[in-house]
Write a protein that holds these residues in place. Structure first.
Motif, PDB file in Angstrom:
ATOM      1  N   THR A  68       6.542  -0.067   3.123  1.00 24.82           N
ATOM      2  CA  THR A  68       7.242   0.401   4.287  1.00 24.82           C
ATOM      3  C   THR A  68       6.349   1.608   4.441  1.00 24.82           C
ATOM      4  O   THR A  68       6.738   2.524   3.894  1.00 24.82           O
ATOM      5  CB  THR A  68       8.596   0.175   4.269  1.00 24.82           C
ATOM      6  N   CYS A  69       5.805   1.784   5.908  1.00 26.39           N
ATOM      7  CA  CYS A  69       5.513   3.046   6.254  1.00 26.39           C
ATOM      8  C   CYS A  69       6.447   3.977   6.790  1.00 26.39           C
ATOM      9  O   CYS A  69       7.436   3.648   7.427  1.00 26.39           O
ATOM     10  CB  CYS A  69       4.469   2.805   7.561  1.00 26.39           C
ATOM     11  N   ALA A  70       6.419   5.121   6.168  1.00 25.37           N
ATOM     12  CA  ALA A  70       7.482   6.194   6.474  1.00 25.37           C
ATOM     13  C   ALA A  70       7.419   6.725   7.959  1.00 25.37           C
ATOM     14  O   ALA A  70       8.338   6.931   8.541  1.00 25.37           O
ATOM     15  CB  ALA A  70       7.491   7.422   5.537  1.00 25.37           C
ATOM     16  N   GLU A  71       6.303   6.579   8.553  1.00 27.52           N
ATOM     17  CA  GLU A  71       6.129   6.940   9.882  1.00 27.52           C
ATOM     18  C   GLU A  71       6.608   5.863  10.990  1.00 27.52           C
ATOM     19  O   GLU A  71       7.421   6.026  11.798  1.00 27.52           O
ATOM     20  CB  GLU A  71       4.934   7.060  10.528  1.00 27.52           C
ATOM     21  N   CYS A  72       6.332   4.491  10.639  1.00 28.61           N
ATOM     22  CA  CYS A  72       6.486   3.524  11.814  1.00 28.61           C
ATOM     23  C   CYS A  72       7.351   2.362  11.363  1.00 28.61           C
ATOM     24  O   CYS A  72       7.676   1.410  12.103  1.00 28.61           O
ATOM     25  CB  CYS A  72       5.241   3.291  12.463  1.00 28.61           C
ATOM     26  N   GLY A  73       7.571   2.355   9.763  1.00 27.13           N
ATOM     27  CA  GLY A  73       8.134   1.093   9.521  1.00 27.13           C
ATOM     28  C   GLY A  73       7.451  -0.021   9.188  1.00 27.13           C
ATOM     29  O   GLY A  73       7.871  -1.284   8.827  1.00 27.13           O
ATOM     30  N   PRO A  75       4.088  -2.391   7.750  1.00 23.63           N
ATOM     31  CA  PRO A  75       3.958  -2.698   6.135  1.00 23.63           C
ATOM     32  C   PRO A  75       2.646  -2.096   5.436  1.00 23.63           C
ATOM     33  O   PRO A  75       2.045  -2.864   4.863  1.00 23.63           O
ATOM     34  CB  PRO A  75       4.143  -4.378   6.264  1.00 23.63           C
ATOM     35  N   HIS A  76       2.334  -0.876   5.999  1.00 24.67           N
ATOM     36  CA  HIS A  76       1.044  -0.325   5.492  1.00 24.67           C
ATOM     37  C   HIS A  76       1.127   0.974   4.971  1.00 24.67           C
ATOM     38  O   HIS A  76       0.326   1.711   4.971  1.00 24.67           O
ATOM     39  CB  HIS A  76      -0.122  -0.311   6.753  1.00 24.67           C
ATOM     40  N   GLY A  77       2.396   1.316   4.489  1.00 25.88           N
ATOM     41  CA  GLY A  77       2.600   2.658   3.791  1.00 25.88           C
ATOM     42  C   GLY A  77       2.178   2.697   2.377  1.00 25.88           C
ATOM     43  O   GLY A  77       1.724   1.795   1.763  1.00 25.88           O
TER      44      GLY A  77
HETATM   45 ZN   LIG Z   1       2.875   3.233  10.226  1.00 26.32          ZN
END
Ligand SMILES: [Zn+2]
Length: 183
Positions: A68-73, A75-77
């Protein structure tokens, strides 16, 4: 407590590895247009699972990876290992050119970066670049809390750096997966 470094190359990319991945990882691999990008994404995701599975004593496909991406949620974190019971290790993944690398520590900040020198605008700054990237991936910790490990990539023309907790003991343990890269 030790820093584990796992190396692989595009030569290891094989469709059979898709079976190890979760649905999100498979979708990511299959969404990439260029075969080299698909190969790097595939071996990175598969090797992360092999490294963590080996550490936790479970099958690679059973490893739960939260991206989970911390910026946008989305699936590319950065990957985070989810573990019930056993404390989850901290991990970091990087790939460039023909190589992929995974760094794993039992706990604390970790960051790894590999760069193909030919891809950099300023190859002479390759070490500095990789160090900054690895520090950033480790969450930009205080310098005294971490040690910068200069890694020796298994192919010429690359630079790689890992940042790991200063409390770790000894040299990193290096694994070549699935086998050493022929010179
Ligand atoms: Zn993101």
């Amino acid at each position: 407590m030790i820093l584990e470094i796992w190396w692989s190359s595009l030569a290891a990319a094989d469709r059979d590895l898709l079976g190890m991945l979760d649905a999100g990882e498979r979708a990511r691999v299959e969404s990439l247009e260029r075969s080299a990008d698909r190969g790097r994404s595939l071996i990175s995701a598969a090797m992360l699972r092999v490294a963590v599975g080996s550490y936790l004593g479970i099958a690679p496909a059973e490893v739960v990876v939260d991206r989970t991406c911390a910026e946008c949620g989305g699936p590319h974190g950065a990957p985070r290992i989810v573990s019930h019971g056993t404390p989850a290790p901290s991990v970091s993944v990087s790939h460039s050119g023909l190589l992929a690398v995974v760094a794993l520590v039992p706990r604390g900040p970790v960051g790894v970066d590999v760069q193909r020198l030919g891809d950099l605008a300023d190859p002479a700054d390759g070490h500095g670049w990789a160090t900054r990237e690895a520090m950033f991936k480790a969450g930009t910790p205080e310098r005294g809390d971490v040690v910068v490990h200069e890694l020796r990539p298994p192919l010429p023309g690359y630079v790689a750096v890992a940042v790991a907790p200063a409390e770790l003991e000894g040299a990193p343990r290096i694994t070549h997966w699935p086998r050493p890269i022929p010179a």
